[in-house]
Design an enzyme around this catalytic site. Sequence first.
Site, PDB file in Angstrom:
ATOM      1  CE1 TYR A  11       6.203  -6.231  -2.353  1.00 13.96           C
ATOM      2  CE2 TYR A  11       6.925  -8.057  -0.577  1.00 13.96           C
ATOM      3  CZ  TYR A  11       7.003  -7.347  -1.722  1.00 13.96           C
ATOM      4  OH  TYR A  11       8.493  -7.701  -2.235  1.00 13.96           O
ATOM      5  CD  GLU A  12      -3.578  -5.373  -2.327  1.00 13.71           C
ATOM      6  OE1 GLU A  12      -4.589  -5.153  -2.120  1.00 13.71           O
ATOM      7  OE2 GLU A  12      -3.505  -5.359  -3.915  1.00 13.71           O
ATOM      8  CB  ILE A  13       0.892 -10.513   2.355  1.00 15.00           C
ATOM      9  CG1 ILE A  13       0.092 -10.259   3.433  1.00 15.00           C
ATOM     10  CG2 ILE A  13       1.776  -9.558   1.897  1.00 15.00           C
ATOM     11  CD1 ILE A  13       0.973 -10.235   4.698  1.00 15.00           C
TER      12      ILE A  13
END
Length: 388
Positions: free
Chosen positions: A287-289
């Site tokens: 995940y890149e959040i």
Amino acid sequence: PAALAGRPIVRMKHVLVVVALGTAIAAKVRLQPASESLPPFYHTSEELREELQHLVSTCPELTLKTHWAPNASFGRSVQLDVISIKAKDAGAKKLNKVFMLFGEHARELISAESGLHFAKTLCGERKEAILRGNEFMMVINANPESRSRVEKGEWCLRVNPNGVDLNRNWDEHWEGDASFGKDTNPGETPFSEPETQLLKQLVSAYRPTTFFTIHSGTLGMYMPWAFDMQHLADRNQQSMMEILKKVDEDHCQCPFGAAGKEVGYSCPGTCLDWVFDQLKTPYCFAYEIYYGGSLSQLRDRWQDKLQWPGASLLQEQNLAHEHFKDLFAHFLSSFIQVASQAEQALQELNELQGAPSSVQDCSIRPPSSTRIPRRSTVRQLKIGPMRT
């Protein structure tokens, strides 16, 4: 696994939602900065540890253990704080075992912050329902020595103290190629670094059924493979895509799918691929959040891409396909890379070395006032906007 059969989306929802929405949590701002340089909406590394120690005293389901990885060849050793959260009466039940890895890249401060918040959530009022079918092992701060340097003002520092990108140092299609550049140096050999050696030991002993690695710099949710676009993760692909699709619809509205890499600009050696391939973990996600630019522009351009006939199939195969190329050339991702990104990264590095003012892209230095105007500061951040 039997515990996941039939309803993978429902089983995973509590895990995915909180992490994906880490940037939507209300900020908790101190009256004074945590350090001379660090804005008050972040914890220092020492404060992260203190918060975890406090959770131990208030959350019977949580245990905290410090693991050491000595490495005499570099004259240093690394210690990582590892928390485990499991219902006291779980017994021999078949549970979804979730391993979550935060803070591999030092400058991505919001990763560790989101890990801390998620641990607090698991110990909150919903813990009984969440822990009924899940247990967790979490490394909140995987690159502690370099993070401490970021906290003191080295805002752009991504690698560990040896100059190695921890998420390129895993023994999965690893390539020791100097052309990768300073920020993505894979190291002299696979698992050459004490941090990755220790992380390998931890995740191998735990044998998770679900794995997350949490980053920032853009918004996106990915599944294997990350090492190139010619090899596709066909094992459990449909189930992983269903989970990502559900979370995206409800919360992210951002790029999601099989990571993939453009041939010639691959980034092998990621933990995502290693855990999926070597441990045969059923569910693996990166995940890149957090993205510091215009969310509406990112989301609008993503939706436009999805309108193209056949886009959903390409999305399942690899997001580095030519159809998505211009999107990821503009909205840079650590997991989805295209040729233009390598050139841009080199240009940015040269600018950083020759012109200190260009550090604004990595800067989190607050204005002189102790009251932080969130929006004006957030637009400078690739690493996250707030304390969570």
